[in-house]
Design an enzyme around this catalytic site. Structure first.
Site, PDB file in Angstrom:
ATOM      1  N   ASP A 163     -18.620  50.038 -36.401  1.00 50.08           N
ATOM      2  CA  ASP A 163     -19.645  49.207 -35.784  1.00 50.08           C
ATOM      3  C   ASP A 163     -21.024  49.770 -36.123  1.00 50.08           C
ATOM      4  O   ASP A 163     -21.169  50.958 -36.410  1.00 50.08           O
ATOM      5  CB  ASP A 163     -19.471  49.202 -34.261  1.00 50.08           C
ATOM      6  CG  ASP A 163     -18.238  48.407 -33.837  1.00 50.08           C
ATOM      7  OD1 ASP A 163     -17.859  47.475 -34.563  1.00 50.08           O
ATOM      8  OD2 ASP A 163     -17.662  48.741 -32.785  1.00 50.08           O
ATOM      9  N   TYR A 229     -11.363  58.590 -33.365  1.00 52.08           N
ATOM     10  CA  TYR A 229     -12.650  58.281 -32.737  1.00 52.08           C
ATOM     11  C   TYR A 229     -12.961  59.264 -31.621  1.00 52.08           C
ATOM     12  O   TYR A 229     -12.052  59.754 -30.949  1.00 52.08           O
ATOM     13  CB  TYR A 229     -12.613  56.878 -32.108  1.00 52.08           C
ATOM     14  CG  TYR A 229     -12.477  55.754 -33.097  1.00 52.08           C
ATOM     15  CD1 TYR A 229     -13.606  55.106 -33.592  1.00 52.08           C
ATOM     16  CD2 TYR A 229     -11.226  55.333 -33.521  1.00 52.08           C
ATOM     17  CE1 TYR A 229     -13.483  54.067 -34.496  1.00 52.08           C
ATOM     18  CE2 TYR A 229     -11.083  54.285 -34.424  1.00 52.08           C
ATOM     19  CZ  TYR A 229     -12.220  53.657 -34.907  1.00 52.08           C
ATOM     20  OH  TYR A 229     -12.094  52.628 -35.796  1.00 52.08           O
TER      21      TYR A 229
END
Ligand SMILES: [Zn+2]
Length: 345
Positions: A163, A229
């Protein structure tokens, strides 16, 4: 050998000069010649004439272009000789720059992002730039490579994308930059790496640069890698270590994810199953939680946290009984190295 039908044969040297002039700025080692003959020639004669002409041109170029060779499959440049007009048109195959990028800027998209209102032509909303974001990783790397290769455009191919507001850390994400119509195709890589690193210090980093081929771009696009992540999670109530322990229970969970609400406007509504290979979490200052997830390729991690109004299950929100959201998101590893230890990051 009767060459009288090849009425222009006397002009082969002339054509060779045209070719040499048309390609003088190109850097290449392999090439392919094509020709356009006067349309008045009947097909049989044209075929034979072409054969003779190409043989003559090739042997003349062999003498002039020592170290270069004809390549019928994948030449670096293609040269079309217009015999009637004594002109040559040159097409340069793309150059492929392979490497890994890191991104430290939470307002930088991976690739050029055309303005939604004007779709790139420039309007008030985008201040005439035609873009939603002024800059991108693609332009950071591509701009420098484009100058070095004297190309006309770039296309960016990568193993997925993060993102805009996520950093890309660790050893970075594999990419292939396609440089369209380059004049130079073996530019020194050290200066490119240095210029990007210095110009984009603190925002973009590149490493492992090498020149590749179209196969590298195909491979990168087809690649599906697990990702790791780091996520900082907030909720309406302070989160504690018991909450963190519950998040760790997501290890080995199978997610059902529908296309997130936030991307429904540009992607089809699909239901998918994705695996969480590992989940770890700890409470940190301010009633927040820092979690680490290793997940299957294509997992939407923000929705794994928020639950996306029930479109992703299970989720951190459902598990903790409060509406959790991602404060900060970093990709810490793209696991494209199959020799790496499985599920260990
Ligand atoms: Zn616009």
């Amino acid at each position: 050998m009767n060459r009288t039908s090849a009425f222009f044969v006397a002009g082969v040297d002339d054509l060779v000069d045209v070719i040499v002039r048309a390609t003088v700025r190109h850097e290449f080692t392999t090439y392919l010649i094509g020709s356009r003959l006067p349309s008045s020639l009947e097909p049989g004669a044209a075929r034979e004439t072409k054969r003779l002409l190409h043989a003559d041109i090739s042997s003349a170029l062999d003498r002039k272009w020592f170290g270069r060779r004809v390549d019928f499959d994948d030449p670096e440049i293609r040269i079309l000789v217009d015999v009637t007009h004594r002109e040559a048109t040159v097409w340069s195959a793309p150059a492929w720059l392979v490497g890994r990028y890191r991104k430290f800027d939470r307002e930088l998209p991976q690739s050029r992002w055309p303005c939604r209102r004007c779709r790139g032509s420039g309007c008030e909303r985008c201040l005439g730039t035609g873009k939603t974001y002024v800059e991108s990783v693609e332009e950071a790397i591509g701009g420098t490579a484009l100058l070095a290769c004297e190309g006309v455009a770039t296309r960016f191919h990568a193993v997925g994308r993060e993102d805009v507001d996520a950093r890309m850390l660790g050893t970075g994400r594999p990419f292939v930059l396609e440089i369209v119509e380059p004049l130079r195709r073996a530019a020194d890589l050290d200066p490119i790496q240095r210029v990007v690193t210095e110009t984009w210090a603190g925002r973009v980093g590149v490493s492992g640069l090498r020149w590749g081929s179209a196969h590298d771009a195909e491979a990168v696009k087809a690649r599906e890698c697990e990702k790791s992540y780091r996520v900082v999670i907030a909720a309406p109530r302070p989160l504690c270590s018991e909450d963190a322990a519950r998040i760790a229970d997501l290890t080995s969970a199978e997610l059902k994810q529908e296309t997130p609400n936030r991307v429904l406007h540009r992607r089809g509504d699909v239901r998918r199953r994705r695996r969480v290979f590992r989940a770890e979490a700890r409470s940190i200052r301010g009633g927040l939680i820092e979690a680490r997830f290793r997940v299957q390729s294509g997992t939407y991690v923000k929705e794994l946290v928020s639950g996306d109004s029930g479109r992703t299950t299970p989720s951190v929100s459902a598990l903790l009984g409060t509406a959790c959201r991602v404060l900060l998101l970093d990709v810490v590893a793209v696991h494209d190295d199959i020799t790496a230890l499985p599920h260990d990051s």
